[in-house]
Design an enzyme around this catalytic site. Structure first.
Site, PDB file in Angstrom:
ATOM      1  CG  LEU A  64      -1.887  -1.232   1.231  1.00  0.00           C
ATOM      2  CD1 LEU A  64      -2.499  -1.437   2.614  1.00  0.00           C
ATOM      3  CD2 LEU A  64      -2.979  -1.031   0.183  1.00  0.00           C
ATOM      4  N   PRO A  65       0.271   2.419  -0.351  1.00  0.00           N
ATOM      5  CG  PRO A  65      -1.031   3.742  -1.747  1.00  0.00           C
ATOM      6  CD  PRO A  65      -1.115   2.586  -0.811  1.00  0.00           C
ATOM      7  CB  THR A  93       8.292   1.666   1.742  1.00  0.00           C
ATOM      8  OG1 THR A  93       8.962   0.575   1.113  1.00  0.00           O
ATOM      9  CG2 THR A  93       9.327   2.547   2.430  1.00  0.00           C
ATOM     10  CE  LYS A 168      12.563   0.391   0.059  1.00  0.00           C
ATOM     11  NZ  LYS A 168      11.165   0.099  -0.283  1.00  0.00           N
ATOM     12  CE  LYS A 243       5.960   5.465   0.799  1.00  0.00           C
ATOM     13  NZ  LYS A 243       5.324   4.225   0.314  1.00  0.00           N
TER      14      LYS A 243
END
Length: 290
Positions: A64-65, A93, A168, A243
């Site tokens: 998901l975003p 992420t 990450k 992002k």
């Protein structure tokens, strides 16, 4: 296994298809009709209600975003609707704090949950060669590992809940810094009269060796084939790199970590993104040095 897959975007669609290829029964959900149609053509059973998709499954995988959507989906449609004891794998992420919060919510209700963000772009998602960095208990990791192995080449247990997200964002901060360094060096060498291919041949076999140069050369026609040779299409979009850098900067502030190079990389990608380059591969930042 019977697996619900929530989020069938550029990454999730290929990941769900690979689970089907590995013999799993996949119940797919997304808000996009086009994404659902593509998932159906890949062998998934499709649903327009996430609560319905998670009924009777052994595991739920999400891609998901952002953290707000992850929290909303798990609190409203997964926890209390998927069978108790199911494995929950969030491959999005997101920020570390939200990953920990959602994991605590799920664990309290008897689920085994991991945060398992990925390294690798769309091609790796489609080819099943992603690297997963996983946060969660040993029990949760053991439950998640065989599912993740159906979508990737490497599955690494990073530590407790949130550790996958930590790995990450730190990894991608390093990637951004190294890509900018490669871009600067390649363009400087060229302006000084050195053939770019010769620079690549020298630096890629000496102390300048790094993934951004050797495996993802940002200059077209030089080194290995990369998105640079496709007009910076595909790969890992600038918007996604930005992002991740924003998440890294927020995390650094929370723990008072000194990240001057990370901060400068974030600033450069903010400018590059603001100039209308969101859709280009992040290696296209080399264009700013021409």
């Amino acid at each position: 296994m019977k697996i619900a897959f929530i989020g069938l975007g550029n990454m999730g669609g290929g990941m769900a298809a690979n689970l089907v290829k590995n013999g799993h029964e996949v119940r797919a959900f997304d808000l996009s009709e086009d994404a659902l149609a593509k998932a159906k053509s890949s062998g998934c059973e499709t649903f327009t209600d996430a609560k319905e998709a998670v009924q009777g499954v052994d595991a739920v995988v999400s891609m998901l975003p952002n953290g707000a959507i992850v929290k909303s989906v798990y609190s409203d449609a997964v926890i209390g609707h998927a069978p108790e004891g199911a494995a929950l794998l969030d491959c999005s992420t997101i920020d570390v704090a939200t990953a920990k919060e959602v994991s605590e919510m799920a664990t309290a209700k008897g689920y085994k949950m991991v945060d398992a963000p990925v390294s690798g772009g769309i091609a790796a998602a489609d080819g099943g060669t992603l690297t997963f960095m996983v946060g969660g208990s040993e029990e949760a990791f053991a439950a998640a590992k065989p599912i993740l192995e159906g979508m990737g080449k490497a599955v690494i247990h990073a530590g407790d809940a949130g550790a996958g997200q930590t790995a990450k964002i730190c990894n991608n901060m390093l990637l951004a810094i190294s890509m900018i360094g490669v871009a600067e060096a390649m363009q400087m060498a060229q302006k000084l009269g050195l053939d770019p291919q010769k620079f690549y041949e020298i630096s890629s076999q000496s102390s300048g060796y790094c993934w951004s140069l050797n495996a993802y050369t940002p200059l077209p026609g030089v080194g290995v084939e990369s998105p640079a040779d496709k007009d910076y299409q595909g790969g890992f979009a600038t918007a996604l790199m930005l992002k991740d850098l924003r998440l890294a900067m927020a995390a650094a502030e929370e723990v008072d970590a000194g990240v001057p190079l990370g901060a400068r990389a974030a600033s450069l990608y903010e400018d590059f993104s603001g100039a209308g380059n969101d859709g280009l591969d992040f290696s296209a930042i080399i264009k700013t040095y021409k």
